[in-house]
Motif scaffolding. Structure first.
Motif, PDB file in Angstrom:
ATOM      1  N   LEU A 157       1.110  -1.155   0.131  1.00 40.70           N
ATOM      2  CA  LEU A 157      -0.158  -0.166   0.232  1.00 40.70           C
ATOM      3  C   LEU A 157       0.806   1.322   0.192  1.00 40.70           C
ATOM      4  O   LEU A 157       0.610   2.767  -0.726  1.00 40.70           O
ATOM      5  CB  LEU A 157      -0.672  -0.222   1.297  1.00 40.70           C
ATOM      6  CG  LEU A 157      -2.443   1.470   1.177  1.00 40.70           C
ATOM      7  CD1 LEU A 157      -2.776   1.131  -0.066  1.00 40.70           C
ATOM      8  CD2 LEU A 157      -2.349   1.251   2.316  1.00 40.70           C
ATOM      9  N   LEU A 158       1.735   1.350   0.934  1.00 43.85           N
ATOM     10  CA  LEU A 158       2.862   2.434   0.733  1.00 43.85           C
ATOM     11  C   LEU A 158       3.755   2.404   0.074  1.00 43.85           C
ATOM     12  O   LEU A 158       4.087   4.169  -0.725  1.00 43.85           O
ATOM     13  CB  LEU A 158       3.647   1.908   2.243  1.00 43.85           C
ATOM     14  CG  LEU A 158       3.532   2.579   3.491  1.00 43.85           C
ATOM     15  CD1 LEU A 158       4.478   2.260   4.272  1.00 43.85           C
ATOM     16  CD2 LEU A 158       2.449   3.527   3.632  1.00 43.85           C
ATOM     17  N   CYS A 159       4.280   1.684  -1.124  1.00 50.58           N
ATOM     18  CA  CYS A 159       4.549   1.535  -2.490  1.00 50.58           C
ATOM     19  C   CYS A 159       3.340   2.266  -3.245  1.00 50.58           C
ATOM     20  O   CYS A 159       3.677   2.930  -4.792  1.00 50.58           O
ATOM     21  CB  CYS A 159       5.263   0.268  -3.275  1.00 50.58           C
ATOM     22  SG  CYS A 159       6.461   0.190  -2.835  1.00 50.58           S
ATOM     23  N   ALA A 160       2.508   1.966  -3.284  1.00 51.94           N
ATOM     24  CA  ALA A 160       1.289   2.133  -4.558  1.00 51.94           C
ATOM     25  C   ALA A 160       1.279   3.813  -3.848  1.00 51.94           C
ATOM     26  O   ALA A 160       0.721   5.053  -4.790  1.00 51.94           O
ATOM     27  CB  ALA A 160       0.203   1.601  -4.177  1.00 51.94           C
ATOM     28  N   VAL A 205       8.900   8.301 -14.285  1.00 57.76           N
ATOM     29  CA  VAL A 205       8.663   7.967 -13.437  1.00 57.76           C
ATOM     30  C   VAL A 205       7.985   6.220 -13.156  1.00 57.76           C
ATOM     31  O   VAL A 205       8.759   5.010 -13.357  1.00 57.76           O
ATOM     32  CB  VAL A 205       9.160   8.330 -11.825  1.00 57.76           C
ATOM     33  CG1 VAL A 205       9.474   7.293 -10.923  1.00 57.76           C
ATOM     34  CG2 VAL A 205      10.252   9.262 -12.239  1.00 57.76           C
ATOM     35  N   GLY A 206       6.386   6.406 -13.594  1.00 58.65           N
ATOM     36  CA  GLY A 206       6.442   5.116 -12.666  1.00 58.65           C
ATOM     37  C   GLY A 206       6.375   4.494 -11.834  1.00 58.65           C
ATOM     38  O   GLY A 206       5.954   4.932 -10.617  1.00 58.65           O
ATOM     39  N   ASN A 207       6.355   3.098 -11.774  1.00 66.57           N
ATOM     40  CA  ASN A 207       6.017   2.651 -10.744  1.00 66.57           C
ATOM     41  C   ASN A 207       7.351   2.376 -10.044  1.00 66.57           C
ATOM     42  O   ASN A 207       8.077   1.090 -10.013  1.00 66.57           O
ATOM     43  CB  ASN A 207       5.855   0.811 -10.624  1.00 66.57           C
ATOM     44  CG  ASN A 207       6.375   0.529 -11.849  1.00 66.57           C
ATOM     45  OD1 ASN A 207       7.114   1.294 -13.174  1.00 66.57           O
ATOM     46  ND2 ASN A 207       6.671  -0.751 -12.265  1.00 66.57           N
ATOM     47  N   ALA A 208       8.313   3.480  -9.835  1.00 62.79           N
ATOM     48  CA  ALA A 208       9.778   2.822  -9.353  1.00 62.79           C
ATOM     49  C   ALA A 208      10.239   3.022  -8.253  1.00 62.79           C
ATOM     50  O   ALA A 208      11.048   1.650  -7.953  1.00 62.79           O
ATOM     51  CB  ALA A 208      10.417   4.550  -8.881  1.00 62.79           C
ATOM     52  N   ALA A 209       8.945   2.689  -6.960  1.00 65.43           N
ATOM     53  CA  ALA A 209       9.500   2.489  -6.095  1.00 65.43           C
ATOM     54  C   ALA A 209       9.309   0.814  -5.650  1.00 65.43           C
ATOM     55  O   ALA A 209      10.252  -0.379  -5.567  1.00 65.43           O
ATOM     56  CB  ALA A 209       8.706   2.930  -4.449  1.00 65.43           C
ATOM     57  N   GLY A 210       8.068   0.351  -6.633  1.00 63.30           N
ATOM     58  CA  GLY A 210       6.961  -0.978  -6.861  1.00 63.30           C
ATOM     59  C   GLY A 210       8.074  -1.911  -7.512  1.00 63.30           C
ATOM     60  O   GLY A 210       8.299  -3.465  -7.522  1.00 63.30           O
ATOM     61  N   LEU A 211       8.961  -0.950  -8.133  1.00 59.17           N
ATOM     62  CA  LEU A 211      10.287  -1.515  -8.945  1.00 59.17           C
ATOM     63  C   LEU A 211      11.840  -2.514  -8.732  1.00 59.17           C
ATOM     64  O   LEU A 211      11.322  -3.647  -8.597  1.00 59.17           O
ATOM     65  CB  LEU A 211      10.566  -1.078 -10.465  1.00 59.17           C
ATOM     66  CG  LEU A 211      11.447  -1.558 -11.653  1.00 59.17           C
ATOM     67  CD1 LEU A 211      10.766  -2.634 -12.152  1.00 59.17           C
ATOM     68  CD2 LEU A 211      12.319  -0.538 -11.815  1.00 59.17           C
ATOM     69  N   VAL A 212      11.564  -1.640  -7.108  1.00 60.59           N
ATOM     70  CA  VAL A 212      13.255  -1.762  -6.766  1.00 60.59           C
ATOM     71  C   VAL A 212      12.871  -2.603  -5.856  1.00 60.59           C
ATOM     72  O   VAL A 212      13.063  -4.744  -5.408  1.00 60.59           O
ATOM     73  CB  VAL A 212      13.652  -0.811  -5.936  1.00 60.59           C
ATOM     74  CG1 VAL A 212      14.361  -1.037  -5.028  1.00 60.59           C
ATOM     75  CG2 VAL A 212      13.735  -0.064  -6.591  1.00 60.59           C
ATOM     76  N   LEU A 213      11.284  -3.279  -5.019  1.00 56.60           N
ATOM     77  CA  LEU A 213      10.682  -4.020  -4.620  1.00 56.60           C
ATOM     78  C   LEU A 213      10.746  -5.321  -4.605  1.00 56.60           C
ATOM     79  O   LEU A 213      10.243  -6.366  -4.453  1.00 56.60           O
ATOM     80  CB  LEU A 213       9.530  -3.258  -3.358  1.00 56.60           C
ATOM     81  CG  LEU A 213       9.549  -2.201  -2.587  1.00 56.60           C
ATOM     82  CD1 LEU A 213       8.688  -2.223  -1.654  1.00 56.60           C
ATOM     83  CD2 LEU A 213      10.988  -3.289  -1.095  1.00 56.60           C
TER      84      LEU A 213
END
Length: 403
Positions: A22-25, A95-103
């Protein structure tokens, strides 16, 4: 760990994974709408891109078995958003899904193994590289630009993936260390239990040897006193028999006190275990009980024997004397002690009664002899002779291997 604790832990982990997803989203959508496309009207392409970001980020809360598919989805969305926005004329800097990609890279490294882990990493790196190519990297740029693109891909995909593998490997190593430590603790507890059991057996053997010898002597003298009373014997004879009962009782108490002092670790000269140096006292006690012992020593030098074998030899002689008193026909015992550099051999022969006694015994005495001999890799041979008129007991202690 109890089942209830495991269930609580699983529930806690699921809640944490949902919170992370949820935080990533929230982070990715905030950056996308407030920074990347804030100057553009909310078109269908933007809504579609935001929905894709939301779905792949929330997919991070799915079970670990889906980590490969989630990584593939993140790599696809990373490149797809750039294509979608550029096709809609909305720019190419999203940037798009930057945090989600890392995780997603971290999850793939931590939870997947083999080709699945490598495939997930490849999907992320391809998606990241394609995203940069769509946004302006055409292969004709400067070496600095190419290097920057490569480093960006590595930083956003390979490093999180590698960190995931390291974390899992370290956790597995810690678990293995804990398992080994628990196994060592269990082995120590088992060894302690075995030592305690062995010590109990040794105490039981010593108690049996000590008590049975003296009690047998008490029984013989008490029987003599009883028969003397019935036959009207002289008071002096009765006094002598009762005196022997008293002497044997005091000797039993003295031996018990010595053993208790040893158990309490009072290592003084007065509480040392008896050995062959005390053989005369043992034979005198048997003689007073009415057993004549014909001792044929064969060069025994107790001072040259190891202390442990010296004590064991004394107990063996004591058991042979006790058996002769309790189960023999009485009167005599041939005892031979042979000693050389290789072996200590103790042999006892006594007549067998024509009519078996009503109480044949429990067999603990012979078991004790065998256990004592086994401690030193020795042997015990016990039984009637071929003519069945004599009972023979032969105990051998090898000396060369026990010095």
């Amino acid at each position: 760990m109890r089942i209830g604790a495991r269930l609580d832990e699983n529930i806690s982990l699921r809640r944490q994974s949902m919170l992370i997803a949820l935080l990533c989203a929230v982070v990715d959508l905030t950056i996308f709408y407030l920074i990347d496309v804030t100057s553009h009207p909310l078109t269908a392409a933007i809504w579609l891109a935001g929905t894709a970001i939301l779905l792949v980020d929330l997919a991070l809360a799915l079970p670990a078995a889906t980590a490969g598919w989630v990584a593939l989805a993140h790599g696809t969305v990373r490149c797809g958003i750039a294509v979608l926005l550029i096709s809609a004329g909305l720019g190419s800097e999203s940037v798009g899904n930057a945090a989600g990609l890392v995780l997603a890279g971290y999850r793939a490294g931590a939870w997947l193994r083999g080709w699945r882990s490598g495939g997930a990493l490849a999907a992320l790196m391809i998606g990241m590289t394609a995203n940069q190519w769509v946004q302006g990297f055409d292969g004709a740029q400067t070496a600095a630009s190419i290097g920057s693109a490569v480093l960006t891909t590595v930083a956003n995909t390979f490093l999180p993936w590698l960190m995931g593998r390291y974390t899992t490997a370290r956790s597995g190593y810690i678990d293995e260390v804990e398992r080994q430590a628990e196994a060592e603790r269990q082995a120590a507890r088992t060894a302690l239990t075995e030592v305690v059991a062995e010590e109990r057996g040794a105490i039981a053997r010593d108690l049996h040897d000590t008590i049975s010898h003296h009690v047998s002597a008490v029984g013989v003298h008490a029987a003599a006193a009883r028969l003397g009373l019935s036959a009207g014997s002289e008071p002096e004879q009765l006094r002598s028999a009762l005196s022997q009962v008293e002497t044997s009782s005091l000797a039993a108490m003295s031996d018990l006190r010595r053993m208790l002092d040893l158990l309490h670790d009072h290592h003084r000269d007065s509480v040392q275990q008896p050995g062959l140096r005390n053989l005369d006292e043992l034979l005198d006690s048997s003689l007073r009980a009415g057993l004549v012992v014909d001792l044929q020593p064969g060069g025994v030098h107790a001072a040259r024997l190891p202390d442990s074998i010296d004590v064991a030899a004394y107990r063996v002689v004591q058991e042979i004397l006790t058996n002769a008193l309790r189960h023999g026909s009485g009167g005599s015992l041939d005892l031979r002690i042979e000693y050389d550099d290789a072996n200590l051999i103790i042999t006892g022969r006594n007549p067998v009664p024509a009519v078996p006694r009503p109480s044949p015994g429990t067999g603990r005495g012979l078991d004790g002899l065998r256990q004592r001999a086994d401690l030193f890799s020795g042997t015990v041979v016990s039984g009637p002779t071929p003519n069945e008129q004599t009972w023979s007991t032969r105990v051998t202690f090898p000396l060369e291997s026990n010095r």
